[in-house]
Design an enzyme around this catalytic site. Structure first.
Site, PDB file in Angstrom:
ATOM      1  N   PHE A  56      21.228  35.818  85.273  1.00 25.62           N
ATOM      2  CA  PHE A  56      21.242  37.274  85.162  1.00 25.62           C
ATOM      3  C   PHE A  56      22.606  37.874  85.506  1.00 25.62           C
ATOM      4  O   PHE A  56      22.937  38.987  85.095  1.00 25.62           O
ATOM      5  CB  PHE A  56      20.155  37.889  86.056  1.00 25.62           C
ATOM      6  CG  PHE A  56      20.534  38.055  87.508  1.00 25.62           C
ATOM      7  CD1 PHE A  56      21.053  39.256  87.965  1.00 25.62           C
ATOM      8  CD2 PHE A  56      20.357  37.023  88.416  1.00 25.62           C
ATOM      9  CE1 PHE A  56      21.396  39.424  89.305  1.00 25.62           C
ATOM     10  CE2 PHE A  56      20.701  37.173  89.740  1.00 25.62           C
ATOM     11  CZ  PHE A  56      21.226  38.386  90.195  1.00 25.62           C
ATOM     12  N   LYS A  57      23.423  37.121  86.258  1.00 28.32           N
ATOM     13  CA  LYS A  57      24.741  37.637  86.640  1.00 28.32           C
ATOM     14  C   LYS A  57      25.602  37.955  85.417  1.00 28.32           C
ATOM     15  O   LYS A  57      26.507  38.789  85.483  1.00 28.32           O
ATOM     16  CB  LYS A  57      25.469  36.632  87.533  1.00 28.32           C
ATOM     17  CG  LYS A  57      24.702  36.225  88.801  1.00 28.32           C
ATOM     18  CD  LYS A  57      24.609  37.338  89.810  1.00 28.32           C
ATOM     19  CE  LYS A  57      23.810  36.955  91.042  1.00 28.32           C
ATOM     20  NZ  LYS A  57      24.467  36.033  91.944  1.00 28.32           N
TER      21      LYS A  57
END
Length: 491
Positions: free
Chosen positions: A128-129
């Site tokens: 998700f980063k």
């Protein structure tokens, strides 16, 4: 849009930068605090209606322009359009449309109780980063090019931030990356993603300690204002405001995709260690997004769960921090928590300074209101929609198996922590959205334990662990780290 520090004094307020571009390349404020908007912008129902049909890049532009008011609209629109494309977020699961960027998938339904997964791991590093880091790389390059300047990024990672930052900054003009990670405490896949990069502007440093040791060094260097200025140090950790605000976007996308009208509410469960991801949800809620609950899901390192159950924030020492099978959450000092505490105590910077001095000197504070505590603000937490829960290794193994049996979907260990806790809080009539942390392939050792087989890997990642690796091992010594940075910046 003006910004304030959570630890501002009258003197520091006078000299702190005030606008988005001023704080973009930095991390901590000069007074040691974190930046937040002086006031949260509000979103109207009419805006939500208009945003329902926008592609992700268009939605990102509409939200970011409320915060980055000093960037020309045409430039900001071009930056979001360049970032959020199906080509960049191409690692979608079978059945998902890459153009959706963050597709929703129903995991389970029991009457009016619905659990939904929001896929956030389709980017280049499968975590998700990437959702914020890809934008940050483009924003950094844009800002540096305008002034013909350069930047040395100094960051810390417990697993996914590092690779996401390095992939976002590869080949970016005027940017070097110095990334700390806890030595031998990431998964084999996570380690290989970072250490297999041989780009001349990427420096991987394995620290003999835990993530909190790495994070402490980043803060120590950031607080050395003369060194920071001389060596042009910036950060991509979630103490950087731009990264947090980029994460606000997918809360809006999740809400708009899960509802048909603004009369409906949704809840979000977020696997959390450093509080950055769920802090973005808090900001979205403060902007007026109809969020019912924000559920903090922790692993065995349950500092945040303890606070949201009891009002006591008790930082663990390195020796008390567990090395778990959801290693990106092996954090015992949540940097972004200060942003929420600032709101919780009525945006009183003097109070925030006092509380976090107590963290430094005594290891925590107590807002439960009990005799001898440091305050009674914990009573207000429910008003912000927060609740929490904890998951263990046995829980995540059982959850990975159960989700696979029910849906055929393989989830990673952190997402499993989220699903386990979400099931404890889901309410009838309110969709519960679990934010995905990463694709399961990044934690294959635990997937094999849970399912007896390897996790599927997107094309291009088949044999990443066998690639040659480049990194240095160092002790958690700030002076030695400064020497290393100085020797490799040429400044």
């Amino acid at each position: 849009m003006q910004y304030v520090s959570t630890r501002a004094t009258a003197e520091s307020s006078a000299r702190n930068p005030n606008h988005f571009s001023d704080i973009l390349l930095g991390g901590l404020a000069p007074d040691g605090g974190l930046f937040l908007p002086a006031e949260y912008p509000r979103v109207t129902g009419a805006e939500l209606d208009a945003w329902r049909t926008l592609p992700y890049a268009g939605l990102a532009y509409e939200i970011l322009r409320k915060f980055a008011t000093d960037i020309p609209d045409a430039d900001l629109k071009a930056l979001t359009a360049k970032t959020y494309t199906a080509d960049v977020y191409r690692n979608a699961r079978a059945g998902d449309n890459p153009a959706d960027i963050t597709p929703l998938r129903e995991l389970e339904r029991d009457g009016d109780k619905v659990l939904v997964l929001q896929s956030l791991s389709n980017g280049p590093t499968l975590a998700f980063k990437d959702m914020a880091m890809q934008l940050l790389g483009n924003l950094f390059e844009y800002a540096l090019a305008k002034n013909d300047d350069e930047l040395n990024i100094f960051g810390a990672t417990s697993g996914d931030t590092g690779s996401a930052a390095e992939y976002a900054m590869r080949g970016k003009r005027g940017i070097r990356v110095f990334m700390l990670s806890p030595h031998k405490k990431m998964s084999a896949f996570q380690t290989a993603q970072m250490f297999s990069l041989h780009d001349p502007n990427i420096f991987n440093i394995a620290v003999e300690g835990v993530f909190d040791d790495c994070q402490d060094m980043v803060k120590a260097v950031s607080n050395d204002l003369s060194f920071k200025a001389r060596h042009k140090i910036g950060t991509v950790n979630s103490i950087n405001w731009a990264r947090v605000v980029a994460q606000v976007v997918y809360y809006f996308r999740g809400y708009l995709a899960a509802t048909t009208s603004n009369d409906q509410k949704v809840s979000f469960t977020v696997p959390s260690g450093n509080f950055g991801n769920i802090c973005a949800g808090h900001i979205a809620r403060m902007m007026g997004l109809p969020i019912d609950q924000l559920i903090v899901a922790t692993n065995e390192n349950d500092v945040l769960d303890e606070f949201f159950r009891t009002g006591r924030y008790r930082v663990r020492k390195s020796a008390e921090t567990f090395h778990t099978t959801s290693p990106s959450m092996d954090i015992s000092k949540a940097s972004n928590f200060e942003r929420f505490v600032y709101d919780l105590v009525g945006r009183d910077p003097e109070r925030v300074r006092a509380l976090f001095r107590k963290v430094d000197t005594e290891g925590g504070f107590d807002l439960s209101g009990a005799p001898g505590s440091d305050g009674d603000e914990f009573a207000k937490v429910a008003g912000y929609g927060f609740a929490s829960g904890k998951s263990t290794h046995a829980d995540r193994i059982a959850t990975i198996r159960n989700v696979f049996e029910k849906s055929g979907l393989t989830i990673d260990t952190h997402t499993a922590d989220g699903v386990k806790v979400a099931r404890e809080h889901v309410r009838a009539g309110v969709p519960m959205i679990v934010l995905e942390t990463a694709l399961a392939a990044k934690f294959n050792e635990t997937i094999v334990e849970a399912l007896g087989r390897n996790a599927d890997r997107p094309s291009g990642f088949e044999d990443i662990e066998s690639l040659p690796q480049k990194y240095v091992v160092m002790k958690p010594n700030v002076d030695e780290m400064k020497t290393f940075i100085a020797a490799h910046t040429g400044l």
